[in-house]
Design a protein around this motif. Sequence first.
Motif, mmCIF file in Angstrom:
data_model
loop_
_atom_site.group_PDB
_atom_site.id
_atom_site.type_symbol
_atom_site.label_atom_id
_atom_site.label_comp_id
_atom_site.label_asym_id
_atom_site.label_seq_id
_atom_site.Cartn_x
_atom_site.Cartn_y
_atom_site.Cartn_z
ATOM 1 N N ALA A 7 0.806 -1.218 0.000
ATOM 2 C CA ALA A 7 0.000 0.000 0.000
ATOM 3 C C ALA A 7 0.838 1.266 0.000
ATOM 4 N N TRP A 8 2.087 1.181 0.454
ATOM 5 C CA TRP A 8 2.945 2.376 0.493
ATOM 6 C C TRP A 8 3.356 2.841 -0.907
ATOM 7 N N MET A 9 3.082 2.043 -1.941
ATOM 8 C CA MET A 9 3.409 2.490 -3.289
ATOM 9 C C MET A 9 2.416 3.531 -3.804
ATOM 10 N N SER A 10 1.470 3.931 -3.002
ATOM 11 C CA SER A 10 0.606 5.075 -3.279
ATOM 12 C C SER A 10 0.909 6.179 -2.278
ATOM 13 N N PRO A 11 1.375 7.346 -2.743
ATOM 14 C CA PRO A 11 1.605 8.460 -1.803
ATOM 15 C C PRO A 11 0.350 8.877 -1.062
ATOM 16 N N LEU A 12 -0.818 8.635 -1.655
ATOM 17 C CA LEU A 12 -2.065 8.964 -0.965
ATOM 18 C C LEU A 12 -2.246 8.061 0.252
ATOM 19 N N ASN A 13 -1.943 6.785 0.094
ATOM 20 C CA ASN A 13 -2.012 5.872 1.236
ATOM 21 C C ASN A 13 -1.018 6.262 2.321
ATOM 22 N N VAL A 14 0.162 6.688 1.923
ATOM 23 C CA VAL A 14 1.198 6.996 2.913
ATOM 24 C C VAL A 14 0.825 8.228 3.732
ATOM 25 N N GLN A 15 -0.041 9.067 3.215
ATOM 26 C CA GLN A 15 -0.549 10.156 4.050
ATOM 27 C C GLN A 15 -1.324 9.584 5.243
ATOM 28 N N ILE A 16 -1.993 8.461 5.048
ATOM 29 C CA ILE A 16 -2.666 7.777 6.162
ATOM 30 C C ILE A 16 -1.633 7.139 7.083
ATOM 31 N N TYR A 17 -0.584 6.554 6.509
ATOM 32 C CA TYR A 17 0.510 6.032 7.325
ATOM 33 C C TYR A 17 1.038 7.133 8.247
ATOM 34 N N VAL A 18 1.241 8.321 7.682
ATOM 35 C CA VAL A 18 1.791 9.437 8.456
ATOM 36 C C VAL A 18 0.869 9.798 9.609
ATOM 37 N N ASP A 19 -0.430 9.861 9.356
ATOM 38 C CA ASP A 19 -1.383 10.179 10.427
ATOM 39 C C ASP A 19 -1.288 9.154 11.554
ATOM 40 N N ASN A 20 -1.165 7.877 11.196
ATOM 41 C CA ASN A 20 -1.039 6.829 12.219
ATOM 42 C C ASN A 20 0.258 6.981 13.008
ATOM 43 N N MET A 21 1.327 7.349 12.330
ATOM 44 C CA MET A 21 2.595 7.562 13.038
ATOM 45 C C MET A 21 2.523 8.765 13.964
ATOM 46 N N LYS B 251 3.240 15.290 4.495
ATOM 47 C CA LYS B 251 2.057 14.978 3.690
ATOM 48 C C LYS B 251 1.945 15.923 2.495
ATOM 49 N N ALA B 252 2.353 17.162 2.658
ATOM 50 C CA ALA B 252 2.341 18.093 1.529
ATOM 51 C C ALA B 252 3.332 17.633 0.457
ATOM 52 N N GLU B 253 4.516 17.141 0.876
ATOM 53 C CA GLU B 253 5.476 16.597 -0.085
ATOM 54 C C GLU B 253 4.904 15.371 -0.789
ATOM 55 N N LEU B 254 4.232 14.507 -0.035
ATOM 56 C CA LEU B 254 3.627 13.319 -0.626
ATOM 57 C C LEU B 254 2.591 13.695 -1.688
ATOM 58 N N GLN B 255 1.816 14.725 -1.401
ATOM 59 C CA GLN B 255 0.805 15.153 -2.361
ATOM 60 C C GLN B 255 1.453 15.660 -3.649
ATOM 61 N N ARG B 256 2.564 16.390 -3.514
ATOM 62 C CA ARG B 256 3.268 16.873 -4.706
ATOM 63 C C ARG B 256 3.826 15.711 -5.525
ATOM 64 N N VAL B 257 4.396 14.721 -4.848
ATOM 65 C CA VAL B 257 4.921 13.563 -5.559
ATOM 66 C C VAL B 257 3.800 12.808 -6.260
ATOM 67 N N TYR C 73 12.280 7.403 0.632
ATOM 68 C CA TYR C 73 11.011 6.936 0.057
ATOM 69 C C TYR C 73 10.535 7.832 -1.075
ATOM 70 N N LEU C 74 10.633 9.148 -0.907
ATOM 71 C CA LEU C 74 10.180 10.053 -1.963
ATOM 72 C C LEU C 74 11.018 9.861 -3.226
ATOM 73 N N GLU C 75 12.314 9.636 -3.060
ATOM 74 C CA GLU C 75 13.157 9.389 -4.229
ATOM 75 C C GLU C 75 12.842 8.039 -4.857
ATOM 76 N N LEU C 76 12.425 7.069 -4.052
ATOM 77 C CA LEU C 76 11.987 5.779 -4.586
ATOM 78 C C LEU C 76 10.811 5.979 -5.535
ATOM 79 N N LEU C 77 9.823 6.733 -5.100
ATOM 80 C CA LEU C 77 8.655 6.973 -5.950
ATOM 81 C C LEU C 77 9.031 7.704 -7.235
#
Length: 311
Positions: free
Chosen positions: A139-153, A176-182, A291-295
């Motif tokens: 699920a982490w291969m979606s930056p949108l999902n990882v925004q949820i990961y961030v909230d949980n962390m 999360k703002a960086e994730l949205q841009r990616v 992670y951002l560079e991975l994407l």
Amino acid sequence: MKVWLLRLRRVPLRALVLTVAVCATLTACGGSGAARDGKPVVLTTFTVLADIARNVAGTHLTVESITKVGAEIHGYEPTPGDIRTASKADLILDNGLNLEAWFAQFVGDAEVEHVVVSDGITPIAIGEDAYRGKPNPHAWMSPLNVQIYVDNMVRAFERLDPAHAADFRANGAAYKAELQRVHTDLTSTLSALPPNERALVTCEGAFSYLARDAGLTEKYIWAVNAEQQATPQQIASVIEFVRGNAVPAVFCESTVSDAPMQRVVEATGARFGGTLYVDSLSEANGPVPTYLELLRHDADTISAALTGRKP
């Protein structure tokens, strides 16, 4: 809070007893300088989660990964060295969704807070093989999902270290703002591909969430990394797909052998488009140290190979 995690596969009982006996005589068994500086220790199951967690934690927590760079996460087997690392943990983060098949044995009856960072995402079901109907764990291969990961962390870190709760929230919001841009960059890059190039053919079915976000058709040799992979039937199915859809390029992941995909290349004339990263980051001087560079790497590699341009 300290924790001993002893239920490991393929580790002789005598070795475990010796490890415990030695550690009992030390004031900080396996402790590093980071662990002795008073910061709570957060332990993640793999390097991608560790990088995300460090962005949220900032300088207030020590974040470590059980698995190292390049490790294959699905079938990982914890070692006595992992016990020493785990002995420092105040919080354990795992992905969940059946990714870490070994994780239940690792944590055992440990009295330490444990958070599944994928809680709250909408999983995509695996459509074939022995894993049919189970959630795709990547699920982490979606930056949108990882925004949820961030909230949980953020919520977990606030409980762990309430004095720095405001910083965790601010760090989380910025990340999360960086994730949205990616996400925006990734989807716009891949959505520009013509119809026959909008197919993502990989070794493992690790890109369902990315393919969904970018509107790509996903095809893979095997659904989830396992000890026995790439049956003749699986390879034949991919060859048929590539030929039938005139797919120009195919890919494989960094943590598995690309030999099965090279057979597809030989049979179809499609290009081998390059190595994609999913389950592990690279070393700091490698192509995907974060992670951002991975994407970004994966999106550019896919787009360049499918269109024939240089990345």
